[in-house]
Design a protein around this motif. Structure first.
Motif, PDB file in Angstrom:
ATOM      1  N   GLY A  53       1.665  -0.210 -10.197  1.00  0.00           N
ATOM      2  CA  GLY A  53       1.911   0.150  -8.667  1.00  0.00           C
ATOM      3  C   GLY A  53       0.800   0.866  -7.934  1.00  0.00           C
ATOM      4  O   GLY A  53       0.638   0.541  -7.001  1.00  0.00           O
ATOM      5  N   PHE A  54      -0.222   1.562  -8.467  1.00  0.00           N
ATOM      6  CA  PHE A  54      -1.116   1.977  -7.890  1.00  0.00           C
ATOM      7  C   PHE A  54      -2.128   1.118  -7.552  1.00  0.00           C
ATOM      8  O   PHE A  54      -2.756   1.038  -6.411  1.00  0.00           O
ATOM      9  CB  PHE A  54      -1.921   3.188  -8.933  1.00  0.00           C
ATOM     10  N   HIS A  55      -2.415   0.220  -8.434  1.00  0.00           N
ATOM     11  CA  HIS A  55      -3.011  -1.006  -8.142  1.00  0.00           C
ATOM     12  C   HIS A  55      -2.914  -1.691  -6.878  1.00  0.00           C
ATOM     13  O   HIS A  55      -3.457  -2.047  -6.089  1.00  0.00           O
ATOM     14  CB  HIS A  55      -3.405  -2.010  -9.468  1.00  0.00           C
ATOM     15  N   PHE A  56      -1.544  -1.966  -6.844  1.00  0.00           N
ATOM     16  CA  PHE A  56      -0.985  -2.736  -5.767  1.00  0.00           C
ATOM     17  C   PHE A  56      -1.184  -1.939  -4.382  1.00  0.00           C
ATOM     18  O   PHE A  56      -1.431  -2.846  -3.450  1.00  0.00           O
ATOM     19  CB  PHE A  56       0.482  -3.139  -6.097  1.00  0.00           C
ATOM     20  N   LEU A  57      -0.808  -0.954  -4.509  1.00  0.00           N
ATOM     21  CA  LEU A  57      -0.793  -0.087  -3.009  1.00  0.00           C
ATOM     22  C   LEU A  57      -2.445  -0.199  -2.518  1.00  0.00           C
ATOM     23  O   LEU A  57      -2.594  -0.387  -1.274  1.00  0.00           O
ATOM     24  CB  LEU A  57      -0.969   1.597  -3.402  1.00  0.00           C
ATOM     25  N   PHE A  58      -3.618  -0.260  -3.423  1.00  0.00           N
ATOM     26  CA  PHE A  58      -4.534  -0.585  -2.925  1.00  0.00           C
ATOM     27  C   PHE A  58      -4.987  -2.191  -2.505  1.00  0.00           C
ATOM     28  O   PHE A  58      -5.389  -2.452  -1.475  1.00  0.00           O
ATOM     29  CB  PHE A  58      -5.947  -0.220  -3.770  1.00  0.00           C
ATOM     30  N   PRO A 342       5.448  -0.555   5.284  1.00  0.00           N
ATOM     31  CA  PRO A 342       5.235  -1.774   4.388  1.00  0.00           C
ATOM     32  C   PRO A 342       4.841  -1.431   3.052  1.00  0.00           C
ATOM     33  O   PRO A 342       5.190  -2.147   1.989  1.00  0.00           O
ATOM     34  CB  PRO A 342       4.062  -2.316   5.144  1.00  0.00           C
ATOM     35  N   PHE A 343       4.010  -0.344   2.814  1.00  0.00           N
ATOM     36  CA  PHE A 343       3.771   0.064   1.234  1.00  0.00           C
ATOM     37  C   PHE A 343       5.129   0.570   0.587  1.00  0.00           C
ATOM     38  O   PHE A 343       5.246  -0.014  -0.513  1.00  0.00           O
ATOM     39  CB  PHE A 343       2.899   1.290   1.467  1.00  0.00           C
ATOM     40  N   VAL A 344       6.047   1.167   1.102  1.00  0.00           N
ATOM     41  CA  VAL A 344       7.225   1.512   0.448  1.00  0.00           C
ATOM     42  C   VAL A 344       8.055   0.067   0.166  1.00  0.00           C
ATOM     43  O   VAL A 344       8.442  -0.050  -0.928  1.00  0.00           O
ATOM     44  CB  VAL A 344       8.111   2.389   1.344  1.00  0.00           C
ATOM     45  N   LEU A 345       8.004  -0.791   1.326  1.00  0.00           N
ATOM     46  CA  LEU A 345       8.857  -2.091   0.938  1.00  0.00           C
ATOM     47  C   LEU A 345       8.271  -2.775  -0.160  1.00  0.00           C
ATOM     48  O   LEU A 345       8.886  -3.364  -0.905  1.00  0.00           O
ATOM     49  CB  LEU A 345       8.906  -2.669   2.235  1.00  0.00           C
ATOM     50  N   ALA A 346       6.963  -2.884  -0.084  1.00  0.00           N
ATOM     51  CA  ALA A 346       6.142  -3.832  -1.233  1.00  0.00           C
ATOM     52  C   ALA A 346       6.446  -3.119  -2.671  1.00  0.00           C
ATOM     53  O   ALA A 346       6.779  -4.014  -3.368  1.00  0.00           O
ATOM     54  CB  ALA A 346       4.471  -3.671  -0.906  1.00  0.00           C
ATOM     55  N   ILE A 347       6.489  -1.860  -2.739  1.00  0.00           N
ATOM     56  CA  ILE A 347       6.730  -1.426  -4.135  1.00  0.00           C
ATOM     57  C   ILE A 347       7.995  -1.624  -4.621  1.00  0.00           C
ATOM     58  O   ILE A 347       8.583  -2.046  -5.553  1.00  0.00           O
ATOM     59  CB  ILE A 347       6.475   0.193  -4.097  1.00  0.00           C
TER      60      ILE A 347
END
Ligand code: HDD
Ligand code: HEM
Ligand code: HEM
Lengths: 436, 307
Positions: A53-58, A342-347
């Motif tokens: 999850g952290f990786h993906f946020l970046f 978009p970050f919330v939606l992607a998670i």
């Protein structure tokens, strides 16, 4: 645990490797309720989920902001106008400071499979490892090597070569996203393989790569990335426009680019989002978890909102209408406030996908609980606390820095500055006076 | 065979190329005494941080795709060392990337200390892991061997990266920084030679020989350490820096090659993959060569400052 058969004498053949600490110092020291509260499987899954999850946020920003930087650099190369140069350096600097943590979190992820899911490697190492090897060996290797060349070759490379180098960085980043999605798609929807004595072998590489759970999802993920990059650009630009920070032209141009990129992203995300149901609904083998329904619902709702919002935004870009609206300051404030959407939606999207796969790690073939390593729950928990604590701390530091750099604005970004301006006042460089 | 070459190549590449970066980080505050000098040293590192560490990322990918048995076993026995490797790697990178992102004196000094500590911890854990692979896979009967060999390989790795890093800084800087770095390299060389020899001797004494390969291994390691010291010390003293760098690079790569020969892991890869990877290797090497060639000079006014 599954073992390989018919493989001559090999290193992995010896009885059962003993551990460095055979008596497991951690669990014997703290043997207590924690061991029964959380199983090693849960701890391993949680660790993976949090690190990913952290990786993906970046990653979202790396892949989404990359094209924006590349577009500005191309305009700069063509027009040689200062506003394009400044935009390249400003967005490029944010891209880099974000990239640093993307790499760092990716490093922690890379060994997770071997550390905590060795059963997955035993059964599917050959199939699943192939795309990940291509990713690390080819895509990351090129991407990172070229990125170094871009940052430090600023004053040394010809401007066209320098621009092409950055486009290659963006392209190899997208290639690595494809490779990761092929690996992950195989877990979600295993195709192109056969099981021999419980071990998966590739029979059809094309099917593996063209797996709808890889290709359609890649389109969907790239849509999400473009949306995230666009929202960063739009949010930061609107902040500066609202405060009238003396870079009006730069941020108007940026905002316009962000809106176009975001509209493309919304189209991709929604279009590929619905196309994913082609394989999701077949996957009745995977259990249905209540979280999946809720997360999917929010994602679809958010997706439509973004898609519908893109239309008036595009309209407002015509002739720069947005910048002349009487209530534009309120619009600017709103655009900055919605940056995290978009970050919330992607998670939520990844939660849908990964929890939707449970209880399988490899749908229909291998259960998650059969794939985890023999480490005790406490050992895995300790590494969870250490690694996740580390990445969470660094992530917060990085976001604070990004906020600061974004607020400082494009006055004097370090990236691409002459050495005398890139350093602090108390840092006279030892080479500055001598020329080569 | 191809897979073994890929794995050894990637690991040895990491050992020397990132080894230079680790040694540079470990000596950052010794070579650079003022903030400006340290910024210059980090500028010397600049283009090579990413170009060095990708070799280990690649090695991990090769391990995953081609050697999953080795990966599984090594990560099982070496679990705490792997976690330590990851933590120190991450901290080293974070330190380099974040140190110059804010002006404050304490902010910069704090991250510099992180860089120094992590750049010592990284070779320490990597060296220990290499030694662990030697004496835990397959497990050696003697507990002494299982403790002493990894400890010595860990210390050797610290000494070897120190030599690599200081020699590298000497070639990439000028003036007082170059002098200081060359002096530190000269002082570290006997240590790396001695520790490598000690590791080799411990291995010979404590681990029962098993075939002719084992007989080649220790002398190779001793040669790597002493040979590079014998060539590099006079070269550094005379200011023939590239000759010194070449010597310590060869000396840094040989022990890794020796360990790989001793372990001789068997690959179990996907067959179609080989063509893809082999087709790409020339491109990857070309990209690396481009970077190392572009930035081979001592840093000067034309170099971009970022880290
Ligand atoms: C859709 C995109 C995507 C996804 C789902 C993942 N990654 Fe990632 N990863 C990237 C897209 C990406 C990237 C955009 O290409 C990064 C971000 C910053 C960078 O350098 O490349 C990256 C960096 C990155 C790095 C650092 C590479 C370097 O040092 O240059 C590693 C080792 C990984 N990733 C490994 C993984 C693993 C093991 C994943 C599986 C769980 C994973 N990533 C998921
Ligand atoms: C109407 C719009 C949308 C629909 C119908 C939709 C549908 C889906 C579905 C069905 C999945 C699960 C796929 C699987 O389990 O394999 C998914 C995953 C995901 N979604 Fe969405 N989604 C939409 C909008 C969005 C938006 C706007 C974002 C982000 C900005 C997003 C980000 C993600 C991500 C990152 C994943 C995980 C990766 C993947 O499976 O592709 N989605 N989406
Ligand atoms: C970067 C975006 C990703 C996010 C946010 C993400 C999120 C998650 C989450 C939430 C879980 C826990 C599911 C549960 O236990 O209920 C999980 C597990 C897992 N994911 Fe992902 N994931 C990502 C990418 C990937 C990729 C690219 C792969 C493979 C190449 C992968 C492989 C796995 C595996 C092996 C597990 C553990 C076993 C399991 O729970 O099935 N993930 N991930």
């Amino acid at each position: 645990m599954t073992t390989l058969s018919g493989s001559g004498s090999r290193l992995g053949d010896h009885p059962e490797p003993s551990r460095i600490f055979p008596w497991d110092p951690v669990s014997s020291a703290f043997r207590g309720p924690s061991v029964t509260l959380v199983s090693a499987v849960d701890a391993a899954r949680t660790q993976f989920a949090l690190l990913a999850g952290f990786h993906f946020l970046f990653v979202l920003v790396t892949l989404g902001l990359g094209p924006v930087v590349a577009i500005f650099q191309t305009r700069w190369a063509v027009t040689r106008r200062e506003v394009h140069e400044r935009a390249t350096r400003f967005w490029g600097q944010l891209y880099l400071v974000n990239y640093a943590l993307g790499i760092v979190a990716g490093i922690l992820l890379e060994l997770q499979f071997g550390l905590h899911f060795p059963g997955l490697l035993d059964v599917a190492g050959e199939v699943f490892g192939a795309p990940l090897a291509v990713e690390t060996m080819v895509a990351f290797f090129l991407e990172s090597t070229l990125l170094g060349l871009w940052v430090f070759g600023w004053h040394q490379l010809n401007r066209w070569v320098h621009t092409v180098v950055f486009w290659l960085v963006v392209l190899t980043g997208y290639a690595s996203a494809l490779a990761v999605m092929v690996a992950n798609g195989f877990l979600r929807n295993p195709v192109g393989y056969e099981l021999v004595d419980g071990v998966a072998h590739i029979t059809d590489p094309a099917a593996l790569v063209l797996n709808p759970a890889a290709v359609l999802s890649l389109g969907h993920v790239l849509g999400a990335c473009l949306l995230a990059g666009a929202f960063v650009v739009i949010g930061v630009s609107a902040w500066h426009l609202r405060r009238e920070t003396a870079f009006d032209e730069l941020f108007r141009r940026s905002l316009r680019t962000g809106v176009v990129v975001g509209a493309v992203g919304a189209l991709l995300a929604v279009g590929f989002g619905f196309s994913q149901f082609s394989y999701v609904t077949q996957g009745a083998e995977a259990g249905q978890h209540p979280v999946v329904g809720v997360a999917l619902g929010f994602m679809i709702l958010g997706g439509f909102a973004l898609f519908l919002g893109a239309i008036p935004m595009l309209a407002l870009m015509i002739g720069g209408a947005l910048f002349r609206l009487p209530f534009r300051r309120a619009v600017y404030g709103f655009l900055t406030a919605v940056l995290p959407v978009p970050f919330v939606l992607a998670i939520l999207g990844w939660l849908t996908r990964e929890i939707g796969r449970q209880p399988w790690v490899l749908v229909g073939v291998l259960r998650t609980s059969d794939a985890t390593s023999a480490h005790s729950a406490t050992t895995v928990l300790v590494s969870l606390v250490v690694l996740v604590g580390l990445i969470a701390t660094l992530a917060v530091v990085d976001w604070v820095l990004l906020g600061r750099l974004a607020r400082l604005g494009p006055g004097s970004p370090v990236l691409g500055a002459p050495p005398s301006q890139a350093r602090e006042a108390d840092e006279p460089l030892t080479f500055a006076e001598v020329s080569r | 065979m191809i897979w073994s070459l890929l794995l050894v190549g990637a690991l040895a590449g990491w050992a020397v190329l990132d080894g230079m970066n680790q040694g540079l980080g470990a000596t950052l505050r010794q070579v650079g005494r003022t903030p400006g000098e340290r910024r210059t040293v980090l500028t010397a590192l600049g283009p090579f941080l990413l170009a060095g560490e990708v070799w280990l990322v690649a090695a991990a990918g090769i391990l995953l795709a081609g050697f999953h048995d080795l990966e599984r076993d090594l990560l099982l026995v070496g679990y705490p060392l792997v976690i330590a490797l990851l933590v120190t790697w991450v901290l080293r990178d974070a330190g380099v990337w974040l140190r110059s992102r804010r002006p404050g004196v304490r902010w910069r000094a704090g991250w510099e200390r992180v860089i120094v500590a992590a750049s010592v911890g990284l070779p320490l854990s990597a060296g220990a892991l290499l030694g662990t692979a030697l004496v835990w896979l397959p497990p050696q009967p003697s507990l002494t061997a299982r403790v002493v060999v990894p400890v010595l390989t860990a210390l050797s790795a610290v000494a070897v990266t120190r030599v690599l890093g200081t020699t590298f800084v000497a070639t990439r800087t000028s003036g007082v920084l170059r002098e200081r770095a060359a002096r530190l390299a000269g002082r570290a060389l006997p240590w790396s030679a001695g520790l490598l020899a000690a590791s080799a001797i411990a291995y010979v004494v404590l681990v029962p020989a098993d075939g002719p390969v084992d007989a080649v291994l220790p002398p190779l390691v001793v040669l790597a350490g002493s040979g590079s010291a014998l060539v590099a010390r006079p070269a550094l003293a005379d200011g023939r820096l590239h000759r010194g760098l070449a010597a310590v690079v060869v000396g840094g790569a040989l022990p890794v090659v020796a360990v790989a020969i001793a372990l001789a892991p068997v690959a179990s890869p996907a067959s179609t993959l080989e063509l893809v990877l082999l087709g790409c290797v020339p491109v990857l090497l070309a990209a690396q060569a481009w970077v190392w060639w572009t930035f081979r000079h001592p840093v000067g006014p034309r170099d971009a400052v970022f880290y």
